[in-house]
Write a protein that holds these residues in place. Structure first.
Motif, mmCIF file in Angstrom:
data_model
loop_
_atom_site.group_PDB
_atom_site.id
_atom_site.type_symbol
_atom_site.label_atom_id
_atom_site.label_comp_id
_atom_site.label_asym_id
_atom_site.label_seq_id
_atom_site.Cartn_x
_atom_site.Cartn_y
_atom_site.Cartn_z
ATOM 1 N N GLU A 281 21.822 -0.921 -13.603
ATOM 2 C CA GLU A 281 23.019 -0.632 -12.832
ATOM 3 C C GLU A 281 22.643 -0.297 -11.389
ATOM 4 O OE1 GLU A 281 25.952 -1.091 -14.059
ATOM 5 O OE2 GLU A 281 25.157 -1.608 -16.039
ATOM 6 N N THR A 282 23.608 0.253 -10.677
ATOM 7 C CA THR A 282 23.385 0.481 -9.244
ATOM 8 C C THR A 282 22.587 1.739 -8.947
ATOM 9 O OG1 THR A 282 25.530 1.595 -9.107
ATOM 10 C CG2 THR A 282 25.462 -0.769 -8.576
ATOM 11 N N ASP A 283 22.243 2.533 -9.965
ATOM 12 C CA ASP A 283 21.377 3.679 -9.724
ATOM 13 C C ASP A 283 20.257 3.682 -10.756
ATOM 14 O OD1 ASP A 283 21.852 5.497 -12.065
ATOM 15 O OD2 ASP A 283 23.908 5.421 -11.319
ATOM 16 N N VAL A 284 19.272 4.535 -10.542
ATOM 17 C CA VAL A 284 18.082 4.557 -11.403
ATOM 18 C C VAL A 284 17.940 5.907 -12.092
ATOM 19 C CG1 VAL A 284 16.838 2.777 -10.134
ATOM 20 C CG2 VAL A 284 16.677 5.168 -9.382
ATOM 21 N N THR A 285 19.059 6.513 -12.421
ATOM 22 C CA THR A 285 19.039 7.816 -13.085
ATOM 23 C C THR A 285 18.245 7.771 -14.384
ATOM 24 O OG1 THR A 285 21.177 8.426 -12.108
ATOM 25 C CG2 THR A 285 20.480 9.621 -14.096
ATOM 26 N N ALA A 286 18.471 6.761 -15.207
ATOM 27 C CA ALA A 286 17.788 6.659 -16.501
ATOM 28 C C ALA A 286 16.282 6.541 -16.312
ATOM 29 C CB ALA A 286 18.320 5.475 -17.297
ATOM 30 N N TRP A 287 15.853 5.793 -15.302
ATOM 31 C CA TRP A 287 14.428 5.636 -15.035
ATOM 32 C C TRP A 287 13.805 6.955 -14.601
ATOM 33 C CZ3 TRP A 287 9.904 3.515 -15.499
ATOM 34 C CH2 TRP A 287 8.911 3.714 -14.539
ATOM 35 N N VAL A 288 14.469 7.690 -13.723
ATOM 36 C CA VAL A 288 13.949 8.984 -13.265
ATOM 37 C C VAL A 288 13.859 9.962 -14.438
ATOM 38 C CG1 VAL A 288 14.367 10.961 -11.753
ATOM 39 C CG2 VAL A 288 14.756 8.643 -10.894
ATOM 40 N N GLN A 289 14.853 9.952 -15.310
ATOM 41 C CA GLN A 289 14.809 10.815 -16.492
ATOM 42 C C GLN A 289 13.614 10.476 -17.373
ATOM 43 O OE1 GLN A 289 18.859 9.966 -17.929
ATOM 44 N NE2 GLN A 289 19.302 12.158 -17.790
ATOM 45 N N TRP A 290 13.438 9.185 -17.636
ATOM 46 C CA TRP A 290 12.329 8.751 -18.495
ATOM 47 C C TRP A 290 10.992 9.140 -17.868
ATOM 48 C CZ3 TRP A 290 8.012 5.649 -18.351
ATOM 49 C CH2 TRP A 290 7.443 5.324 -19.587
ATOM 50 N N PHE A 291 10.870 8.933 -16.589
ATOM 51 C CA PHE A 291 9.629 9.223 -15.879
ATOM 52 C C PHE A 291 9.327 10.723 -15.924
ATOM 53 C CE2 PHE A 291 6.915 9.820 -12.172
ATOM 54 C CZ PHE A 291 6.090 8.706 -12.214
ATOM 55 N N ALA A 292 10.338 11.546 -15.713
ATOM 56 C CA ALA A 292 10.137 12.997 -15.758
ATOM 57 C C ALA A 292 9.641 13.437 -17.129
ATOM 58 C CB ALA A 292 11.438 13.710 -15.409
ATOM 59 N N ARG A 293 10.151 12.812 -18.165
ATOM 60 C CA ARG A 293 9.710 13.164 -19.519
ATOM 61 C C ARG A 293 8.248 12.789 -19.753
ATOM 62 N NH1 ARG A 293 15.298 10.682 -21.939
ATOM 63 N NH2 ARG A 293 16.641 12.428 -21.294
ATOM 64 N N GLN A 294 7.795 11.725 -19.112
ATOM 65 C CA GLN A 294 6.383 11.336 -19.246
ATOM 66 C C GLN A 294 5.477 12.340 -18.519
ATOM 67 O OE1 GLN A 294 6.345 9.009 -21.576
ATOM 68 N NE2 GLN A 294 8.552 9.167 -21.187
ATOM 69 N N ILE A 295 5.945 12.854 -17.399
ATOM 70 C CA ILE A 295 5.179 13.901 -16.707
ATOM 71 C C ILE A 295 5.061 15.128 -17.599
ATOM 72 C CG2 ILE A 295 5.146 15.466 -14.730
ATOM 73 C CD1 ILE A 295 6.630 13.321 -13.122
ATOM 74 N N THR A 296 6.168 15.513 -18.225
ATOM 75 C CA THR A 296 6.150 16.662 -19.134
ATOM 76 C C THR A 296 5.151 16.450 -20.257
ATOM 77 O OG1 THR A 296 8.481 17.167 -18.677
ATOM 78 C CG2 THR A 296 7.543 18.045 -20.722
ATOM 79 N N ALA A 297 5.192 15.270 -20.865
ATOM 80 C CA ALA A 297 4.288 14.974 -21.986
ATOM 81 C C ALA A 297 2.835 14.954 -21.534
ATOM 82 C CB ALA A 297 4.669 13.638 -22.618
ATOM 83 N N ALA A 298 2.567 14.374 -20.354
ATOM 84 C CA ALA A 298 1.199 14.318 -19.842
ATOM 85 C C ALA A 298 0.665 15.726 -19.574
ATOM 86 C CB ALA A 298 1.146 13.479 -18.563
#
Length: 397
Positions: A281-298
């Motif tokens: 879609e026109t924003d990347v909210t879902a991508w930023v959420q997913w990425f933040a979760r990977q930082i948490t897991a790392a």
């Protein structure tokens, strides 16, 4: 998944949107707030633990984290590097002596990652990116295929990311035409400079607020990968850009975690998340959420590593001055390194003999001394007796 140039046309990709890139790279700050907050919380815990035991840039934890990042970022692209060559290169980079093997490609990747995380105040420009890409391919080839090195791609065919057998390919993404790459990269590099922590307050992002540091790293990776400016090496360079963005934001002198290891562990999900954002879609909210979760897991994974380092330190402090023989210390260190339940089947006299080269009588005596001294505990009788290291909380399951 591999890169390929074909004449097949697919649409529409994110860069074909009329509002690319600014409108397509916005995100809902409220929607991602909880995920970003958890990432910062976990990173704070990690930093606190590292400070508690005084982890420095040449510590084993830091050496392992950088080595893991190098191994994993290459493995995401299907390239398996020699662990010995990586460790040797990392040690040389950190100024430590080593007699390990030298590999120019490995040295190049280590140099790129190190430069991204240490020279954070040096502007990211076309020349620097091109030098990074050159370092990844010191022979000017990817495998046995000659590629454009040290410059943006210039072929006329579409740059596509595909999987599957020839004739039955699935096109996951098509990047902008090569002729558009210089202008696309100029806009990206201008944005990266303008949103750096040093300038973000004076040049706010969409919505009137500066980009969050973790969100900026996520957007930088997506934007760079969407342009795919080089003939090869885009993934590794894109993750180095993430490293640089994170380092600019956190100002952390020591690498404590490997985000690439987390991305490698969930490689399919990583590609799916990127692919969805690149045609989303026109924003990347879902991508930023997913990425933040990977930082948490790392950070969580790295926190567990530091927990083990703390446990090892506490173990040796507890048993300082216990009069252990060098061979006993060697075996105890091996048990500590293997972790809770990591030494399969527990330790017995026969395994101790193989590890130290001593006789059965000496092995039995050594093991009995360590049980008496509290370094080990045992269960079973006769030939079935097994020994386990005495670390509080370890269940050895």
């Amino acid at each position: 998944m591999r890169l390929m140039t074909t004449s097949r046309s697919i649409s529409p990709w994110i860069w074909r949107r009329p509002d690319w890139p600014e409108g397509s790279l916005a995100y809902d700050a409220r929607a991602v707030a909880l995920d970003l907050a958890e990432a910062y919380r976990m990173h704070g815990i990690l930093e606190g633990k590292a400070a508690a035991i005084g982890i420095g840039r040449t510590s084993q934890v830091a050496l392992d984290a950088l080595s893991d990042e190098v191994l994993a970022t290459a493995a995401i692209e299907g390239e398996r590097l020699s662990l010995d060559a990586v460790r040797s290169s990392v040690m040389r980079r950190l100024g430590l002596s080593t007699s390990g093997p030298i590999n120019r490609s490995v040295d190049g990747l280590v140099e790129v990652i190190s430069d991204a995380t240490t020279a954070t105040d040096t502007p990211l420009d076309e020349d620097r990116l091109c030098r990074w890409q050159s370092a990844l391919f010191p022979g000017g080839t990817s495998g046995i295929q000659r590629i454009a090195v040290g410059r943006y791609r210039d072929h006329t065919d579409p740059m596509q990311i595909v999987s599957g057998q020839p004739g039955r390919e699935v096109v996951h993404y098509e990047a902008p035409p090569s002729k558009d790459v210089p202008e696309q990269m100029k806009r990206f590099l201008t944005w990266f400079a303008d949103t750096s922590p040093a300038r973000a307050s004076s040049l706010p992002a969409a919505g009137g607020k500066p980009n969050d540091g973790f969100a900026r790293a996520a957007i930088a990776h997506l934007w760079f990968e969407s342009i795919h400016p080089f003939e090869d090496g885009n993934g590794r360079i894109g993750r180095a850009i993430v490293d640089m963005a994170m380092a600019q934001h956190l100002r952390q002198p020591v690498r404590l975690y490997s985000l690439s290891r987390q991305l490698l562990t969930f490689r399919s999900a990583y590609y799916d998340a990127l692919n969805s954002a690149q045609r989303g879609e026109t924003d990347v909210t879902a991508w930023v959420q997913w990425f933040a979760r990977q930082i948490t897991a790392a950070c969580h994974a790295a926190s567990q590593v530091i927990d083990q380092a703390i446990e090892k330190r506490q173990f040796w402090e507890k048993h300082e001055g216990s009069g252990l023989h060098d061979r006993q210390r060697k075996v105890l260190q091996r048990l500590l390194d293997d972790g809770d339940g990591g030494f399969l089947g527990g330790l017995n006299a026969e395994k101790y003999m193989k590890m130290t080269g001593v006789s059965k009588a000496t092995a039995t005596r050594d093991l009995s001394e360590m049980v008496k001294g509290g370094q080990l505990w045992s269960e079973g009788v006769g030939k079935a007796v097994r020994y386990y290291i005495s670390v509080p909380g370890w269940g050895h399951v």
